[in-house]
Design a protein around this motif. Structure first.
Motif, PDB file in Angstrom:
ATOM      1  N   MET A   4       0.841  -1.197   0.000  1.00 33.02           N
ATOM      2  CA  MET A   4       0.000   0.000   0.000  1.00 33.02           C
ATOM      3  C   MET A   4       0.876   1.247   0.000  1.00 33.02           C
ATOM      4  SD  MET A   4      -2.752   0.874   2.968  1.00 33.02           S
ATOM      5  CE  MET A   4      -3.473   2.495   3.206  1.00 33.02           C
ATOM      6  N   SER A   5       2.042   1.123   0.614  1.00 34.16           N
ATOM      7  CA  SER A   5       2.998   2.219   0.702  1.00 34.16           C
ATOM      8  C   SER A   5       4.390   1.687   0.410  1.00 34.16           C
ATOM      9  CB  SER A   5       2.966   2.848   2.094  1.00 34.16           C
ATOM     10  OG  SER A   5       4.063   3.718   2.306  1.00 34.16           O
ATOM     11  N   THR A   6       5.268   2.576   0.010  1.00 36.85           N
ATOM     12  CA  THR A   6       6.680   2.202  -0.126  1.00 36.85           C
ATOM     13  C   THR A   6       7.237   1.758   1.208  1.00 36.85           C
ATOM     14  OG1 THR A   6       6.934   3.841  -1.887  1.00 36.85           O
ATOM     15  CG2 THR A   6       8.954   3.072  -0.805  1.00 36.85           C
ATOM     16  N   TYR A   7       6.659   2.301   2.276  1.00 37.86           N
ATOM     17  CA  TYR A   7       7.193   2.057   3.612  1.00 37.86           C
ATOM     18  C   TYR A   7       6.243   1.177   4.412  1.00 37.86           C
ATOM     19  CZ  TYR A   7      10.154   5.828   2.042  1.00 37.86           C
ATOM     20  OH  TYR A   7      11.002   6.614   1.298  1.00 37.86           O
ATOM     21  N   GLY A   8       6.184  -0.107   4.035  1.00 36.37           N
ATOM     22  CA  GLY A   8       5.478  -1.080   4.847  1.00 36.37           C
ATOM     23  C   GLY A   8       6.362  -1.530   5.996  1.00 36.37           C
ATOM     24  N   VAL A   9       5.804  -2.395   6.860  1.00 38.87           N
ATOM     25  CA  VAL A   9       6.598  -2.918   7.971  1.00 38.87           C
ATOM     26  C   VAL A   9       7.473  -4.043   7.437  1.00 38.87           C
ATOM     27  CG1 VAL A   9       6.544  -3.957  10.261  1.00 38.87           C
ATOM     28  CG2 VAL A   9       4.770  -2.313   9.595  1.00 38.87           C
ATOM     29  N   PRO A  10       8.799  -3.911   7.519  1.00 42.94           N
ATOM     30  CA  PRO A  10       9.685  -4.929   6.952  1.00 42.94           C
ATOM     31  C   PRO A  10       9.613  -6.252   7.714  1.00 42.94           C
ATOM     32  CG  PRO A  10      10.953  -3.310   8.179  1.00 42.94           C
ATOM     33  CD  PRO A  10       9.548  -2.799   8.120  1.00 42.94           C
ATOM     34  N   HIS A  11       9.819  -7.347   6.978  1.00 45.23           N
ATOM     35  CA  HIS A  11       9.797  -8.680   7.577  1.00 45.23           C
ATOM     36  C   HIS A  11      11.148  -8.970   8.230  1.00 45.23           C
ATOM     37  CE1 HIS A  11       6.153 -10.511   5.234  1.00 45.23           C
ATOM     38  NE2 HIS A  11       5.905  -9.315   5.728  1.00 45.23           N
ATOM     39  N   ILE A  12      11.194  -8.710   9.528  1.00 46.87           N
ATOM     40  CA  ILE A  12      12.402  -8.929  10.313  1.00 46.87           C
ATOM     41  C   ILE A  12      12.288 -10.278  11.014  1.00 46.87           C
ATOM     42  CG2 ILE A  12      13.862  -8.044  12.158  1.00 46.87           C
ATOM     43  CD1 ILE A  12      13.744  -6.263   9.630  1.00 46.87           C
ATOM     44  N   GLU A  13      13.355 -11.044  11.019  1.00 47.82           N
ATOM     45  CA  GLU A  13      13.341 -12.374  11.629  1.00 47.82           C
ATOM     46  C   GLU A  13      12.823 -12.320  13.061  1.00 47.82           C
ATOM     47  OE1 GLU A  13      16.375 -16.160  12.463  1.00 47.82           O
ATOM     48  OE2 GLU A  13      17.114 -14.304  11.524  1.00 47.82           O
ATOM     49  N   GLY A  14      11.888 -13.216  13.359  1.00 45.49           N
ATOM     50  CA  GLY A  14      11.299 -13.291  14.688  1.00 45.49           C
ATOM     51  C   GLY A  14      10.006 -12.526  14.835  1.00 45.49           C
ATOM     52  N   THR A  15       9.635 -11.736  13.808  1.00 49.04           N
ATOM     53  CA  THR A  15       8.433 -10.895  13.923  1.00 49.04           C
ATOM     54  C   THR A  15       7.328 -11.275  12.944  1.00 49.04           C
ATOM     55  OG1 THR A  15       9.117  -9.239  12.261  1.00 49.04           O
ATOM     56  CG2 THR A  15       9.950  -8.958  14.515  1.00 49.04           C
ATOM     57  N   VAL A  16       7.561 -12.177  11.992  1.00 52.59           N
ATOM     58  CA  VAL A  16       6.665 -12.351  10.847  1.00 52.59           C
ATOM     59  C   VAL A  16       5.569 -13.378  11.122  1.00 52.59           C
ATOM     60  CG1 VAL A  16       6.509 -12.884   8.393  1.00 52.59           C
ATOM     61  CG2 VAL A  16       8.558 -11.742   9.297  1.00 52.59           C
ATOM     62  N   TYR A  17       4.312 -12.949  10.956  1.00 50.41           N
ATOM     63  CA  TYR A  17       3.178 -13.864  11.038  1.00 50.41           C
ATOM     64  C   TYR A  17       2.921 -14.530   9.698  1.00 50.41           C
ATOM     65  CZ  TYR A  17      -1.723 -15.350  10.961  1.00 50.41           C
ATOM     66  OH  TYR A  17      -2.885 -16.068  10.775  1.00 50.41           O
ATOM     67  N   ASP A  18       2.649 -13.764   8.668  1.00 55.36           N
ATOM     68  CA  ASP A  18       2.320 -14.306   7.348  1.00 55.36           C
ATOM     69  C   ASP A  18       3.351 -13.812   6.333  1.00 55.36           C
ATOM     70  OD1 ASP A  18       1.287 -15.136   4.941  1.00 55.36           O
ATOM     71  OD2 ASP A  18      -0.665 -14.162   5.173  1.00 55.36           O
ATOM     72  N   PRO A  19       4.240 -14.698   5.862  1.00 55.56           N
ATOM     73  CA  PRO A  19       5.224 -14.272   4.861  1.00 55.56           C
ATOM     74  C   PRO A  19       4.585 -13.780   3.571  1.00 55.56           C
ATOM     75  CG  PRO A  19       5.804 -16.409   5.822  1.00 55.56           C
ATOM     76  CD  PRO A  19       4.404 -16.096   6.259  1.00 55.56           C
ATOM     77  N   ASN A  26       5.454  -6.444   2.846  1.00 58.13           N
ATOM     78  CA  ASN A  26       5.477  -4.974   2.939  1.00 58.13           C
ATOM     79  C   ASN A  26       4.121  -4.427   3.396  1.00 58.13           C
ATOM     80  OD1 ASN A  26       7.394  -2.767   2.403  1.00 58.13           O
ATOM     81  ND2 ASN A  26       5.831  -2.017   1.016  1.00 58.13           N
ATOM     82  N   ALA A  27       3.551  -5.080   4.395  1.00 60.35           N
ATOM     83  CA  ALA A  27       2.192  -4.752   4.837  1.00 60.35           C
ATOM     84  C   ALA A  27       2.218  -4.129   6.226  1.00 60.35           C
ATOM     85  CB  ALA A  27       1.326  -6.012   4.790  1.00 60.35           C
ATOM     86  N   GLY A  28       1.214  -4.473   7.051  1.00 61.60           N
ATOM     87  CA  GLY A  28       1.062  -3.850   8.353  1.00 61.60           C
ATOM     88  C   GLY A  28       1.887  -4.511   9.434  1.00 61.60           C
ATOM     89  N   GLY A  29       1.656  -4.060  10.657  1.00 63.90           N
ATOM     90  CA  GLY A  29       2.375  -4.570  11.811  1.00 63.90           C
ATOM     91  C   GLY A  29       2.527  -3.502  12.867  1.00 63.90           C
ATOM     92  N   CYS A  30       3.529  -3.656  13.707  1.00 56.46           N
ATOM     93  CA  CYS A  30       3.774  -2.705  14.793  1.00 56.46           C
ATOM     94  C   CYS A  30       5.266  -2.426  14.918  1.00 56.46           C
ATOM     95  CB  CYS A  30       3.289  -3.262  16.130  1.00 56.46           C
ATOM     96  SG  CYS A  30       1.507  -3.441  16.279  1.00 56.46           S
ATOM     97  N   THR A  31       5.558  -1.221  15.373  1.00 60.33           N
ATOM     98  CA  THR A  31       6.922  -0.889  15.762  1.00 60.33           C
ATOM     99  C   THR A  31       6.948  -0.537  17.240  1.00 60.33           C
ATOM    100  OG1 THR A  31       6.584   1.400  15.019  1.00 60.33           O
ATOM    101  CG2 THR A  31       7.653  -0.113  13.485  1.00 60.33           C
ATOM    102  N   VAL A  32       8.088  -0.777  17.850  1.00 57.85           N
ATOM    103  CA  VAL A  32       8.324  -0.429  19.250  1.00 57.85           C
ATOM    104  C   VAL A  32       9.225   0.804  19.255  1.00 57.85           C
ATOM    105  CG1 VAL A  32       9.126  -1.236  21.504  1.00 57.85           C
ATOM    106  CG2 VAL A  32       8.197  -2.876  19.835  1.00 57.85           C
ATOM    107  N   ILE A  33       8.836   1.819  20.017  1.00 55.70           N
ATOM    108  CA  ILE A  33       9.550   3.096  20.018  1.00 55.70           C
ATOM    109  C   ILE A  33      10.010   3.412  21.428  1.00 55.70           C
ATOM    110  CG2 ILE A  33       9.381   5.565  19.495  1.00 55.70           C
ATOM    111  CD1 ILE A  33       6.963   4.810  17.669  1.00 55.70           C
ATOM    112  N   LEU A  34      11.267   3.792  21.557  1.00 57.50           N
ATOM    113  CA  LEU A  34      11.826   4.196  22.841  1.00 57.50           C
ATOM    114  C   LEU A  34      12.115   5.695  22.793  1.00 57.50           C
ATOM    115  CD1 LEU A  34      12.811   2.812  25.539  1.00 57.50           C
ATOM    116  CD2 LEU A  34      15.116   2.912  24.564  1.00 57.50           C
ATOM    117  N   THR A  35      11.630   6.434  23.806  1.00 54.19           N
ATOM    118  CA  THR A  35      11.899   7.870  23.913  1.00 54.19           C
ATOM    119  C   THR A  35      12.431   8.179  25.302  1.00 54.19           C
ATOM    120  OG1 THR A  35       9.779   8.645  24.840  1.00 54.19           O
ATOM    121  CG2 THR A  35       9.852   8.246  22.453  1.00 54.19           C
TER     122      THR A  35
END
Length: 503
Positions: free
Chosen positions: A119-134, A138-147
């Motif tokens: 849908m976007s150039t910037y989908g959630v990348p498939h990082i090892e350990g995080t992928v549900y459906d291969p 380049n689709a949805g997901g979640c990021t963890v942010i530290l501030t």
């Protein structure tokens, strides 16, 4: 069952509390049971009266209009800020967000990205350990942010990938995030977007738990006990007995659900491994009228019923995994209470707030129900009652007109995500058709604009249009309000004298 609006309005509403809504600024009446609650981070709070926020001042940078005395920091921005470990740029379409952890020096935030494949150039990348459906590339997901404690960014990484349309969700009492897929897709279905094609390898329409851990320590496994449907948001009852889940769907309108922990399983981190797919019960809400009948749609209730509790009962969903029929179509008319766009949900110690965004389109509500531009409800855990606590009457201009600069901060519509502040008031994110605001809804008082999106993404009928706000969530100490602009995806940390106006 057939029920007319007149029957609802004359069926005992006079015995409750009736609050008048005048003009474009609705009032919010907090039910007594919600006067002392929880801010979602375990802290007891008291109901506040609040004060009017100063007028919004345009931002020279053209991003966010704020009252005098408030400022913002950009935490992440799609395609610009970098994730750690070489994981790429921040994904697009920021949505539901929660602060899940707080230390002396840092805050941990988990954020949804509401994307379909490519849908976007910037989908959630498939990082090892995080992928549900291969297959969900380049689709949805979640990021963890530290501030840091002021909301200034430190780092960001992928929490889950290979999911689709992660809309909202909810913070858990044990410090994780439950992310909701607002979709219903079967394995084997194909997708095509922006020159790419593919096939989903797994079913979608589930809730997943995202941990505040590194990517390699995640658990990308669906919590099938919570059902399969177009999930929007959820709230975990503090005692762990129930989880309340909203559904943003139409044809027919969506439902509000409750998962009951009938086996008293301890709810804690690693939920997908702790809950078998058939454990507990998934039930749909029935709002009961005085004669015991079921209210067929929330749009039959209007400002005349503000502050009036209605009893709620629950009916079990026969097939929670929706093998042959979607969950909302497993009930006949009159069995359940439907609603257009059940959206944000946020828990307190006493109950949860629930949002219906709007209902004014041709297929949004029953023919004899009343159009509206938004509702907020409070469900009382102990009493099993639901109370309408704020109501946005329908403005016909919302159907055809864009934003008017002159009235941009006076006409509100389309509440979506919701959070409870440390002072017991509400913050709503607008997803309307006019200017897009972050709103302060004060129990027993008016609704104020506390921010306005200035980033135009196009025009409608010659007027500018603006992307929705999403994911409002406060730091536990009340010093920072995090909120997102969905497109272009930006996470903002807003600081200022919050307690002066909300406390």
């Amino acid at each position: 069952m057939t029920i007319s609006r007149r029957q609802v309005l004359t069926g005992g509403a006079a015995a409750g509390v009736g609050l008048t809504v005048a003009g474009a600024l609705p009032t919010l009446a907090e039910p007594a049971a919600a006067a002392a609650g929880n801010n979602g981070n375990g802290n007891d709070v008291k109901a506040a009266t609040g004060r009017p926020f100063p007028p919004l001042q345009d931002d020279p940078k053209g991003i966010l209009a704020l009252p005098a005395g408030f400022s913002y920091t950009i935490v992440t921005r799609e395609g610009e800020t970098e994730m750690s470990g070489g994981q790429g740029k921040t994904p697009a379409y920021h949505d539901g967000t929660g602060v899940v952890g707080s230390t002396k020096n840092n805050l941990t935030i988990i954020q949804n990205h509401e994307l379909t494949p490519h849908m976007s150039t910037y989908g959630v990348p498939h990082i090892e350990g995080t992928v549900y459906d291969p297959g969900a590339e380049n689709a949805g997901g979640c990021t963890v942010i530290l501030t840091d404690r002021s909301g200034r960014p430190i780092e960001e990484w992928v929490g889950i990938a290979g999911t689709v349309r992660n809309c909202a969700g909810g913070v858990t009492p044990w410090g994780t995030w439950l992310t909701c897929e607002e979709t219903f897709i079967n394995a084997g279905a194909t997708w095509s977007a922006n020159g790419h094609t593919g096939t989903y390898q797994k079913n979608h329409g589930y809730v997943f738990e995202v941990l505040p851990n590194d990517s390699k320590y995640q658990l990308p496994k669906p919590i099938k006990a919570f059902g399969r449907f177009e999930h929007e948001a959820l709230a975990v009852e503090p005692n762990g007995k129930h989880v309340y889940i909203s559904e943003d769907a139409s044809g027919p309108n969506g439902l509000f659900y409750r998962w009951s922990n009938t086996e008293n399983i301890k709810l804690q981190s690693g939920l997908a491994n702790r809950l078998d797919e058939t454990v507990g019960k998934l039930e749909a809400m029935q709002i009961r009228l005085d004669d015991g009948s079921v209210l067929p749609d929330v749009a039959y209730l209007t400002s005349a019923q503000l502050g009036r509790p209605f009893k709620v009962s629950w009916i079990e969903v026969p097939d929670r995994d929706a093998v042959t029929k979607t969950t909302r179509t497993q009930f006949a008319d009159g069995q359940v209470t439907r609603g257009k766009k059940f959206e944000g949900v946020w828990s307190t110690s006493k109950g949860c707030y629930i949002v219906n965004s709007f209902a004014f389109g041709a297929n949004d509500l029953p023919a004899d129900a009343t159009k509206h531009d938004g509702m907020v409800w409070f469900y009382n855990y102990a009493d099993e009652t639901i109370t309408l606590v704020t109501y946005f009457p329908h403005n016909p201009a919302a159907e055809t007109e864009g934003a008017s600069p002159k009235y941009a901060d006076l006409t509100f519509d389309g509440p979506d995500n919701v959070t409870v502040t440390p002072w017991g008031t509400l913050v709503l994110a607008e997803d309307g058709v006019r200017a897009s605001h972050v709103l302060s809804s004060v129990p027993g008082g008016p609704t104020y604009a506390i921010a306005r999106n200035m980033l135009s993404i196009g025009t409608s009928n010659g007027s500018p249009t603006y992307s929705e706000f999403t994911g409002p969530t406060f730091s536990p100490d009340g010093k920072v309000l995090f909120v997102n602009i969905q497109a272009p995806g930006i996470t903002l940390a807003i600081t200022g004298p919050w307690e002066k106006y909300l406390g």
